[in-house]
Write a protein that holds these residues in place. Structure first.
Motif, short mmCIF file in Angstrom:
data_model
loop_
_atom_site.label_atom_id
_atom_site.label_comp_id
_atom_site.label_asym_id
_atom_site.label_seq_id
_atom_site.Cartn_x
_atom_site.Cartn_y
_atom_site.Cartn_z
N LEU A 222 -3.52 -4.38 -3.92
CA LEU A 222 -2.73 -3.36 -5.20
C LEU A 222 -2.28 -4.03 -6.02
N HIS A 223 -2.69 -3.32 -7.27
CA HIS A 223 -1.60 -4.06 -8.52
C HIS A 223 -0.89 -2.83 -8.94
N LEU A 224 0.53 -3.94 -9.13
CA LEU A 224 1.75 -3.37 -9.75
C LEU A 224 2.06 -2.58 -10.56
N SER A 225 2.36 -1.69 -10.59
CA SER A 225 3.02 -0.80 -11.16
C SER A 225 4.51 -0.60 -11.47
N SER A 226 4.90 -0.62 -12.68
CA SER A 226 6.29 -0.40 -13.18
C SER A 226 7.25 0.52 -13.44
N ASP A 227 6.71 1.96 -12.89
CA ASP A 227 6.57 2.83 -13.18
C ASP A 227 7.73 3.70 -11.83
N ALA A 231 13.49 2.82 -8.82
CA ALA A 231 13.04 3.61 -7.31
C ALA A 231 12.74 2.13 -5.69
N PHE A 232 12.28 2.00 -6.64
CA PHE A 232 11.40 0.73 -5.54
C PHE A 232 13.16 -0.45 -5.16
N ALA A 233 14.01 -0.50 -6.39
CA ALA A 233 15.00 -1.39 -6.08
C ALA A 233 16.35 -0.67 -5.26
N SER A 234 16.06 0.40 -5.53
CA SER A 234 16.92 1.61 -4.68
C SER A 234 16.32 1.14 -2.87
N TYR A 235 15.18 1.88 -2.74
CA TYR A 235 14.50 1.79 -1.34
C TYR A 235 15.29 0.60 -0.94
N MET A 236 14.27 -0.48 -1.83
CA MET A 236 15.22 -1.72 -1.03
C MET A 236 16.24 -2.34 -0.63
N SER A 237 17.39 -1.22 -1.11
CA SER A 237 18.39 -1.98 -0.81
C SER A 237 18.71 -1.54 0.34
N ARG A 238 18.85 0.57 -0.08
CA ARG A 238 19.46 1.42 1.26
C ARG A 238 18.46 0.98 2.61
N GLN A 247 5.89 -8.65 -1.95
CA GLN A 247 6.05 -7.27 -2.70
C GLN A 247 5.56 -6.40 -3.42
N GLU A 248 5.08 -7.65 -4.86
CA GLU A 248 4.31 -6.49 -5.12
C GLU A 248 3.09 -5.27 -4.31
N LEU A 249 2.70 -6.11 -2.95
CA LEU A 249 1.57 -4.67 -2.10
C LEU A 249 2.92 -4.06 -1.54
N ARG A 250 3.87 -3.97 -1.40
CA ARG A 250 4.39 -3.36 -0.49
C ARG A 250 5.69 -2.40 -1.74
N LYS A 251 5.33 -2.65 -3.40
CA LYS A 251 5.66 -1.78 -3.95
C LYS A 251 4.79 -0.92 -4.43
N GLU A 252 3.28 -1.05 -3.86
CA GLU A 252 2.04 0.20 -4.81
C GLU A 252 2.40 1.10 -3.25
N ILE A 253 2.47 0.76 -1.88
CA ILE A 253 2.57 1.44 -1.25
C ILE A 253 4.06 1.67 -1.45
N PHE A 254 5.01 2.33 -1.54
CA PHE A 254 5.93 2.78 -1.47
C PHE A 254 6.13 4.07 -3.11
N LYS A 255 5.34 3.14 -4.35
CA LYS A 255 5.26 4.31 -5.38
C LYS A 255 3.78 5.22 -4.88
N SER A 279 7.92 3.98 4.66
CA SER A 279 7.00 3.73 3.03
C SER A 279 6.71 3.21 2.54
N ASP A 280 7.15 1.96 2.80
CA ASP A 280 6.31 0.44 2.62
C ASP A 280 5.50 -0.21 3.05
N TRP A 281 5.40 0.90 4.40
CA TRP A 281 3.94 0.09 5.88
C TRP A 281 2.75 -0.32 5.26
N THR A 282 1.83 -1.01 5.69
CA THR A 282 0.31 -0.63 5.37
C THR A 282 -0.34 0.31 6.26
#
Length: 533
Positions: A222-227, A231-238, A247-255, A279-282
């Motif tokens: 999967l390819h990283l999307s910057s938009d 939201a992803f940074a907040s999700y990781m923290s929470r 992280q790129e794979l997890r970010k795409e799933i999260f998106k 929300s970031d699980w494969t």
């Protein structure tokens, strides 16, 4: 230059704190590139103590971790591109013919070999302290999102002769500032640090892995999307998410999940979705979690005791709302972790509730782990899934011990030791509720207790937050998850079931979901059983 050196010496002599600042700015943490260690991970909130032994080699791109003295083994072999690899899992299997036979399964793995010491990015040096009569360096990671979450890591290490840092203790605390509770508190202790032997990282030398079974194909890249960066940074923290190299794979799933949640909640369909720990699980990870399979015949050990005509008469006398939680018959919501043991949790929940109804409301905390370990001969396969009908057949024959006597839930497949129990709680039988009958389900709940069902937990249900869940697409795929129905109700003319899940209290409505009784939503009325005690 000499005068500057003299100034530093004088300042340090009269201000030790200044020397500490200099030292903290020059010190950095550096893990060894290869190691063998032992330790245990203690979950303070649940009481689970998980002993482990780990091996890692950056050069070989291989790692291995054994749990509970080698009862379960995970070998990870990275590929040359460092993005994908293979994992070989060895665990015991007990059925009616054999006991604790070791089997090895091959699975695809995202990322390089796992460095079990974890990331130390942004750790700050805190000086030294004494632990078990040994002077250690202290490092701290601290992150505080105002009105959201606070994360604290404390790490105690010493340096070896090669200048690498060797861990002794790592403590992690995560607090939810929104509701003022401690969300996570774990302590990991490390000892017996040494260099690894290459043979210990070679799964082909494990006699149980001579023949392996491939579970699935590799996931597409999967390819990283910057938009969705913020939201992803907040999700990781929470949710206290830390990634190594995926992280790129997890970010795409999260998106994809993030956009779906937003789009759904704008529609006002009667239930809301949210981002949660899944929300970031494969898809493979989710499939491992949702591992209940529908029964083949839908037949109980005893017949359902009411005809269709009797059901229609009895339902007229039932209250519009019935919740066994209010009656005190239902134990607290549990968490199956990453093990596909929902079949064990859902049937155990029904047996616990039925026993509480029969003994005056005294709750019993029965051991799901005993079924994960021992019920392989009844169409069940530990963390790889099982059937509701087979689960009840196992309980009918062998019963369930309490968790206090059998031992805490491991989130792994362990050795069966049911023969060592002094007492077990058995059932007299179990009955299958006539399929597709809302009224038969209500009668069974009110007269006999909790009902175990197999449902389809699709991506919308995984993200459930609140409201009465109804998704017509939920019936497009087969049942894949076991849950327990503990009551029913009606809201705005819509009948619903009160369903207890096994994904922890922070999922859904305190661990529960209200599911619409309309149109056999998510197959709930097809594979329904209740125990007889």
């Amino acid at each position: 230059m000499a005068s500057l050196f003299l100034v530093l010496v004088l300042v340090t002599a009269f201000d030790p704190g200044f020397a500490y600042v200099l030292e903290s700015e020059t010190k950095t943490l550096k893990w060894p590139p290869a190691y063998h260690l032992k330790g245990d991970a203690i979950d303070i909130l649940t009481g689970v103590i998980k002993p482990f032994e780990a091996w890692y080699s950056d050069k070989l791109n291989r790692s291995r971790v054994d749990y509970y003295g080698g009862t379960v083994k995970h070998y990870i072999v990275g590929e040359t591109d460092e993005k994908y690899g293979k994992q070989f899992v060895v665990n015991p299997v007990t059925n009616e013919e054999q006991t604790n036979v070791k089997v090895c399964k091959e699975k695809d793995f995202d990322g390089p070999a796992t460095n079990f010491l974890g990331s130390v990015t942004d750790f700050e040096y805190q000086g030294q302290d004494t632990y078990n009569d040994r002077v250690l360096d202290m490092w701290k990671y601290y992150k505080n999102e105002e009105d959201s979450e606070k994360v604290e890591h404390m790490l105690y290490v010493y340096q070896d002769a090669d200048g690498f840092d060797i861990p002794v203790v790592r403590e992690v605390k995560t607090s939810n500032l929104w509701i003022g509770t401690l969300k996570d508190h774990t302590v990991s202790r490390y000892y017996d640090f040494s260099k690894p032997a290459e043979a210990d990282l070679d799964y082909t030398l494990d006699k149980d892995c001579n023949e392996t079974e491939v579970s699935s194909a590799l996931m597409e890249k999967l390819h990283l999307s910057s938009d969705v960066d913020d939201a992803f940074a907040s999700y990781m923290s929470r949710h206290n998410k830390n990634y190594d190299d995926d992280q790129e794979l997890r970010k795409e799933i999260f998106k994809n999940n993030w956009r779906r949640v937003i789009e759904h909640n704008k529609k006002n369909l009667g239930y809301t979705l949210t981002l949660n720990t899944f929300s970031d699980w494969t898809e493979e990870e989710l499939d491992n979690l949702r591992a209940t399979r529908p029964s083949r015949d839908h037949v109980g050990s005893v017949p359902f005791p009411h005809t269709e005509e009797e059901v229609e008469e009895l339902v007229q006398e039932l209250p519009d709302y019935y919740d066994m939680r209010i009656e005190g018959y239902i134990t607290s919501v549990k968490n199956q972790g990453s093990c596909g043991s929902c079949w064990a949790f859902s049937t155990t929940a029904a047996v616990e509730g039925a026993l509480a109804r029969s003994n005056g409301g005294r709750d019993l905390d029965l051991a799901e782990q005993s079924m994960v370990d021992c019920a392989w001969g009844f169409d069940n396969m530990g963390c790889r899934g099982g059937q509701v009908e087979g689960s009840f057949k196992y309980i009918l024959k062998h019963g369930l011990p309490t968790q206090m006597e059998y031992g805490l839930y491991l989130d792994e497949m362990g050795n069966c030791h049911r023969d060592n129990m002094t007492s077990t709680y058995k059932i007299k039988g179990f009955a299958a509720i006539p399929p597709l009958s809302v009224n038969a389900m209500k009668v069974a709940l009110y007269k006999y207790g909790p009902v175990t069902v197999a449902i389809n937990a699709n991506e919308a249900l995984m993200a459930y937050n609140s409201g009465i869940f109804f998704d017509p697409t939920c019936n497009d795929s087969r049942p894949n998850h076991g849950v327990a129905v503990v009551g029913y109700g009606k809201r705005d003319g819509v009948d619903y079931w009160i369903v207890k899940n096994s994904w922890g209290e922070d999922w859904g409505e305190d661990g529960y979901i209200l599911m619409s009784a309309t149109a056999n939503n998510c197959h709930l009325l097809e594979n329904a059983y209740y125990p007889i005690v």
